[in-house]
Scaffold this motif. Structure first.
Motif, PDB file in Angstrom:
ATOM      1  N   ALA A 136      24.976  53.315  18.462  1.00 24.09           N
ATOM      2  CA  ALA A 136      23.732  52.558  18.262  1.00 24.09           C
ATOM      3  C   ALA A 136      24.081  51.163  17.780  1.00 24.09           C
ATOM      4  CB  ALA A 136      22.837  53.261  17.246  1.00 24.09           C
ATOM      5  N   LYS A 137      23.108  50.253  17.889  1.00 26.34           N
ATOM      6  CA  LYS A 137      23.348  48.880  17.468  1.00 26.34           C
ATOM      7  C   LYS A 137      23.202  48.736  15.952  1.00 26.34           C
ATOM      8  CE  LYS A 137      21.896  46.623  21.748  1.00 26.34           C
ATOM      9  NZ  LYS A 137      21.009  45.599  22.354  1.00 26.34           N
ATOM     10  N   MET A 138      23.990  47.848  15.396  1.00 29.13           N
ATOM     11  CA  MET A 138      23.874  47.472  13.985  1.00 29.13           C
ATOM     12  C   MET A 138      22.478  46.911  13.729  1.00 29.13           C
ATOM     13  SD  MET A 138      26.283  44.637  12.103  1.00 29.13           S
ATOM     14  CE  MET A 138      25.636  43.280  13.109  1.00 29.13           C
ATOM     15  N   ARG A 139      21.852  47.308  12.603  1.00 32.39           N
ATOM     16  CA  ARG A 139      20.477  46.904  12.302  1.00 32.39           C
ATOM     17  C   ARG A 139      20.445  45.782  11.261  1.00 32.39           C
ATOM     18  NH1 ARG A 139      18.579  52.611  10.343  1.00 32.39           N
ATOM     19  NH2 ARG A 139      20.655  52.363   9.430  1.00 32.39           N
ATOM     20  N   VAL A 140      19.586  44.790  11.528  1.00 32.32           N
ATOM     21  CA  VAL A 140      19.393  43.655  10.622  1.00 32.32           C
ATOM     22  C   VAL A 140      17.935  43.643  10.172  1.00 32.32           C
ATOM     23  CG1 VAL A 140      19.573  41.161  10.318  1.00 32.32           C
ATOM     24  CG2 VAL A 140      21.143  42.339  11.876  1.00 32.32           C
ATOM     25  N   ALA A 141      17.706  43.845   8.881  1.00 34.74           N
ATOM     26  CA  ALA A 141      16.341  43.813   8.347  1.00 34.74           C
ATOM     27  C   ALA A 141      15.964  42.384   7.980  1.00 34.74           C
ATOM     28  CB  ALA A 141      16.233  44.711   7.115  1.00 34.74           C
ATOM     29  N   THR A 142      14.778  41.946   8.412  1.00 31.33           N
ATOM     30  CA  THR A 142      14.367  40.573   8.116  1.00 31.33           C
ATOM     31  C   THR A 142      12.891  40.354   8.393  1.00 31.33           C
ATOM     32  OG1 THR A 142      14.883  38.243   8.502  1.00 31.33           O
ATOM     33  CG2 THR A 142      14.870  39.683  10.436  1.00 31.33           C
ATOM     34  N   LYS A 143      12.333  39.352   7.731  1.00 31.91           N
ATOM     35  CA  LYS A 143      11.011  38.825   8.071  1.00 31.91           C
ATOM     36  C   LYS A 143      11.154  37.598   8.969  1.00 31.91           C
ATOM     37  CE  LYS A 143       8.778  40.240   3.690  1.00 31.91           C
ATOM     38  NZ  LYS A 143       9.933  40.746   2.938  1.00 31.91           N
ATOM     39  N   TYR A 144      12.385  37.099   9.099  1.00 32.37           N
ATOM     40  CA  TYR A 144      12.655  35.859   9.843  1.00 32.37           C
ATOM     41  C   TYR A 144      13.244  36.196  11.205  1.00 32.37           C
ATOM     42  CZ  TYR A 144      11.768  33.581   5.405  1.00 32.37           C
ATOM     43  OH  TYR A 144      11.173  33.152   4.250  1.00 32.37           O
ATOM     44  N   VAL A 145      12.410  36.745  12.067  1.00 34.41           N
ATOM     45  CA  VAL A 145      12.870  37.255  13.357  1.00 34.41           C
ATOM     46  C   VAL A 145      13.389  36.133  14.256  1.00 34.41           C
ATOM     47  CG1 VAL A 145      12.154  38.459  15.451  1.00 34.41           C
ATOM     48  CG2 VAL A 145      11.335  39.233  13.216  1.00 34.41           C
ATOM     49  N   ASN A 146      12.617  35.061  14.400  1.00 34.09           N
ATOM     50  CA  ASN A 146      12.998  33.978  15.307  1.00 34.09           C
ATOM     51  C   ASN A 146      14.227  33.222  14.811  1.00 34.09           C
ATOM     52  OD1 ASN A 146      10.870  34.483  17.137  1.00 34.09           O
ATOM     53  ND2 ASN A 146       9.437  33.390  15.813  1.00 34.09           N
ATOM     54  N   LEU A 147      14.266  32.932  13.513  1.00 33.68           N
ATOM     55  CA  LEU A 147      15.430  32.249  12.955  1.00 33.68           C
ATOM     56  C   LEU A 147      16.687  33.109  13.104  1.00 33.68           C
ATOM     57  CD1 LEU A 147      13.974  30.685   9.682  1.00 33.68           C
ATOM     58  CD2 LEU A 147      14.808  29.452  11.682  1.00 33.68           C
ATOM     59  N   THR A 148      16.556  34.414  12.898  1.00 36.25           N
ATOM     60  CA  THR A 148      17.697  35.313  12.995  1.00 36.25           C
ATOM     61  C   THR A 148      18.234  35.349  14.413  1.00 36.25           C
ATOM     62  OG1 THR A 148      16.884  36.684  11.187  1.00 36.25           O
ATOM     63  CG2 THR A 148      18.465  37.699  12.685  1.00 36.25           C
ATOM     64  N   ARG A 149      17.348  35.499  15.377  1.00 32.46           N
ATOM     65  CA  ARG A 149      17.794  35.547  16.775  1.00 32.46           C
ATOM     66  C   ARG A 149      18.537  34.277  17.170  1.00 32.46           C
ATOM     67  NH1 ARG A 149      12.154  38.183  18.908  1.00 32.46           N
ATOM     68  NH2 ARG A 149      12.766  40.385  18.710  1.00 32.46           N
ATOM     69  N   ALA A 150      17.981  33.129  16.784  1.00 30.52           N
ATOM     70  CA  ALA A 150      18.621  31.861  17.134  1.00 30.52           C
ATOM     71  C   ALA A 150      19.976  31.715  16.444  1.00 30.52           C
ATOM     72  CB  ALA A 150      17.702  30.700  16.761  1.00 30.52           C
ATOM     73  N   TRP A 151      20.052  32.101  15.169  1.00 26.49           N
ATOM     74  CA  TRP A 151      21.291  31.956  14.404  1.00 26.49           C
ATOM     75  C   TRP A 151      22.388  32.884  14.944  1.00 26.49           C
ATOM     76  CZ3 TRP A 151      23.023  28.512  10.976  1.00 26.49           C
ATOM     77  CH2 TRP A 151      24.127  28.844  10.184  1.00 26.49           C
ATOM     78  N   PHE A 152      22.035  34.135  15.190  1.00 30.40           N
ATOM     79  CA  PHE A 152      23.017  35.088  15.698  1.00 30.40           C
ATOM     80  C   PHE A 152      23.476  34.693  17.100  1.00 30.40           C
ATOM     81  CE2 PHE A 152      22.229  37.230  11.950  1.00 30.40           C
ATOM     82  CZ  PHE A 152      22.827  38.482  11.873  1.00 30.40           C
ATOM     83  N   ALA A 153      22.555  34.213  17.937  1.00 30.65           N
ATOM     84  CA  ALA A 153      22.943  33.767  19.279  1.00 30.65           C
ATOM     85  C   ALA A 153      23.900  32.593  19.196  1.00 30.65           C
ATOM     86  CB  ALA A 153      21.697  33.387  20.075  1.00 30.65           C
ATOM     87  N   GLY A 154      23.651  31.691  18.248  1.00 27.42           N
ATOM     88  CA  GLY A 154      24.538  30.549  18.081  1.00 27.42           C
ATOM     89  C   GLY A 154      25.942  30.936  17.668  1.00 27.42           C
ATOM     90  N   HIS A 155      26.093  32.121  17.081  1.00 22.86           N
ATOM     91  CA  HIS A 155      27.413  32.604  16.681  1.00 22.86           C
ATOM     92  C   HIS A 155      27.950  33.674  17.638  1.00 22.86           C
ATOM     93  CE1 HIS A 155      26.328  30.589  12.911  1.00 22.86           C
ATOM     94  NE2 HIS A 155      27.613  30.564  12.655  1.00 22.86           N
ATOM     95  N   GLY A 156      27.293  33.804  18.776  1.00 19.56           N
ATOM     96  CA  GLY A 156      27.790  34.717  19.802  1.00 19.56           C
ATOM     97  C   GLY A 156      27.657  36.185  19.469  1.00 19.56           C
ATOM     98  N   ILE A 157      26.703  36.541  18.602  1.00 22.51           N
ATOM     99  CA  ILE A 157      26.512  37.942  18.209  1.00 22.51           C
ATOM    100  C   ILE A 157      25.266  38.476  18.910  1.00 22.51           C
ATOM    101  CG2 ILE A 157      26.130  39.523  16.288  1.00 22.51           C
ATOM    102  CD1 ILE A 157      27.461  37.430  14.479  1.00 22.51           C
ATOM    103  N   ALA A 158      25.457  39.490  19.738  1.00 25.47           N
ATOM    104  CA  ALA A 158      24.347  40.054  20.502  1.00 25.47           C
ATOM    105  C   ALA A 158      24.179  41.553  20.275  1.00 25.47           C
ATOM    106  CB  ALA A 158      24.544  39.780  21.991  1.00 25.47           C
ATOM    107  N   ASP A 159      25.210  42.210  19.766  1.00 25.36           N
ATOM    108  CA  ASP A 159      25.183  43.668  19.654  1.00 25.36           C
ATOM    109  C   ASP A 159      24.551  44.098  18.324  1.00 25.36           C
ATOM    110  OD1 ASP A 159      25.562  46.135  20.711  1.00 25.36           O
ATOM    111  OD2 ASP A 159      27.719  46.244  20.360  1.00 25.36           O
ATOM    112  N   TYR A 160      23.259  43.882  18.185  1.00 26.55           N
ATOM    113  CA  TYR A 160      22.517  44.231  16.971  1.00 26.55           C
ATOM    114  C   TYR A 160      21.054  44.388  17.349  1.00 26.55           C
ATOM    115  CZ  TYR A 160      20.437  39.588  16.870  1.00 26.55           C
ATOM    116  OH  TYR A 160      19.714  38.465  17.187  1.00 26.55           O
ATOM    117  N   ARG A 161      20.268  44.959  16.467  1.00 22.16           N
ATOM    118  CA  ARG A 161      18.819  44.969  16.668  1.00 22.16           C
ATOM    119  C   ARG A 161      18.124  44.638  15.352  1.00 22.16           C
ATOM    120  NH1 ARG A 161      15.912  49.739  15.364  1.00 22.16           N
ATOM    121  NH2 ARG A 161      17.207  51.516  14.747  1.00 22.16           N
ATOM    122  N   ILE A 162      16.972  44.014  15.477  1.00 23.90           N
ATOM    123  CA  ILE A 162      16.221  43.580  14.301  1.00 23.90           C
ATOM    124  C   ILE A 162      15.249  44.671  13.874  1.00 23.90           C
ATOM    125  CG2 ILE A 162      14.402  41.989  13.527  1.00 23.90           C
ATOM    126  CD1 ILE A 162      15.842  39.774  15.025  1.00 23.90           C
TER     127      ILE A 162
END
Length: 324
Positions: A136-162
């Motif tokens: 299963a994918k690593m889980r990231v808990a957050t209220k900042y969904v859009n900021l998280t997606r943009a930040w993780f994409a900028g660091h090349g991290i895709a194998d996770y779910r919010i």
């Protein structure tokens, strides 16, 4: 819903808490005392002594929404809410000035037990290992969904779910709801109390309260006149708070020395003659004063102004460029 084309200026400010207290103090310093209608339970108000201004008392998230939709001309809210809720914020809004309060960082925090995870690059390895081990994918808990997606994409991290957090985000790893969090923090103490650590390059946004203008609001004549008055006073207070007037009894001052004072201390020469008048950044006045004495000035006096009004106003100029 947007105000009518030539409606009064609508100013949206926080309705409660420390953010409201700081907002009231900010406007009061600028000679713009906020009046809350019939008291603290009233959600409409005005600015004493300034015509054509309607004040709305809203939550910080409601302020961001109203600004983005053109329902308010000006507002005070956190940059984190602006960036999270309005993906095209720089097109719809003009962030006129950070206000020096409401500081908080949006950060990536992982369990302290993850001793080998120090940077975002380490998270990519963790995500791959987690998927291989658990299917299963690593889980990231957050209220900042859009900021998280943009930040993780900028660091090349895709194998996770919010996992969207509705409560105390920092408790998600301990409860088993997520492996790590993206959360907002001021001191980091709450994260540490929940056995979490901020990774070294995991500060996604250094946020604070901002004075924000809506580009899409209907900027008619009444709103423009009101905002010019408001921004003139805000700029005058900021200029007075951040600068000092330095007067030197300095009969022998040369142009070369004046030029050096301006370059070395970021000072502006306002007057010459036997008494030289300069405007200096607040943090430079001691070094400048000592230098003036060393250069031959007989006496140096430093004064603080209440307000400094100038013919040009950077806030108004920036807003005018956006709204035409």
């Amino acid at each position: 819903m947007s105000p009518p084309v030539d409606a009064p200026l609508t100013l949206a400010v926080p309705s409660k808490g420390r953010l409201q207290e700081n907002t009231f103090a900010f406007f009061a310093r600028a000679g713009l005392p906020l009046v809350q209608g019939r008291g603290s339970r009233d959600y409409r108000g005005s600015i004493a002594g300034v015509a054509d201004v309607e004040v709305l008392f809203l939550s910080a998230s409601e302020i961001a929404r109203e600004l983005s939709q053109g329902g308010a001309h000006l507002g005070i809210t956190g940059e984190d809410l602006i960036r999270e809720s309005i993906p095209d914020a720089d097109r719809k809004l003009e962030l006129l000035s950070p206000l020096g309060f409401g500081h908080a960082n949006v950060v990536v925090a992982v369990p302290q037990a993850w001793i080998d995870v120090r940077r975002m690059a380490d998270l990519e390895d963790v995500a791959s290992a987690f998927r291989a081990r658990h299917g299963a994918k690593m889980r990231v808990a957050t209220k900042y969904v859009n900021l998280t997606r943009a930040w993780f994409a900028g660091h090349g991290i895709a194998d996770y779910r919010i996992v969207e957090s509705l409560g105390a985000t920092e408790g998600a790893p301990a409860s088993g709801a997520a492996e790590l969090v993206v959360d907002i923090t001021t001191t980091g103490a709450t994260l540490a109390a929940n056995a979490l650590k901020v990774i070294e390059d995991g500060v996604m946004l250094r946020s604070e309260a901002n004075l924000v203008a809506s580009v899409s609001a209907p900027w008619g004549g009444r709103a423009r006149a009101a905002v010019a008055s408001i921004l003139a006073r805000i700029a005058a207070e900021e200029q007075a708070r951040t600068t000092r007037e330095v007067r030197a009894l300095w009969p022998g001052a040369t142009q070369a020395q004046l030029d050096q004072a301006a370059t070395r201390f970021d000072a502006r020469v306002l007057g010459t003659g036997e008494r030289v008048v300069l405007e200096s950044p607040k943090g430079s006045v001691f070094a400048l004063s000592e230098w003036l004495i060393a250069q031959g000035a007989a006496r140096v006096a430093v004064a603080e102004a209440d307000y400094v009004f100038t013919a040009s106003n950077p806030f108004i100029e920036r807003l005018e460029r956006r709204i035409g």
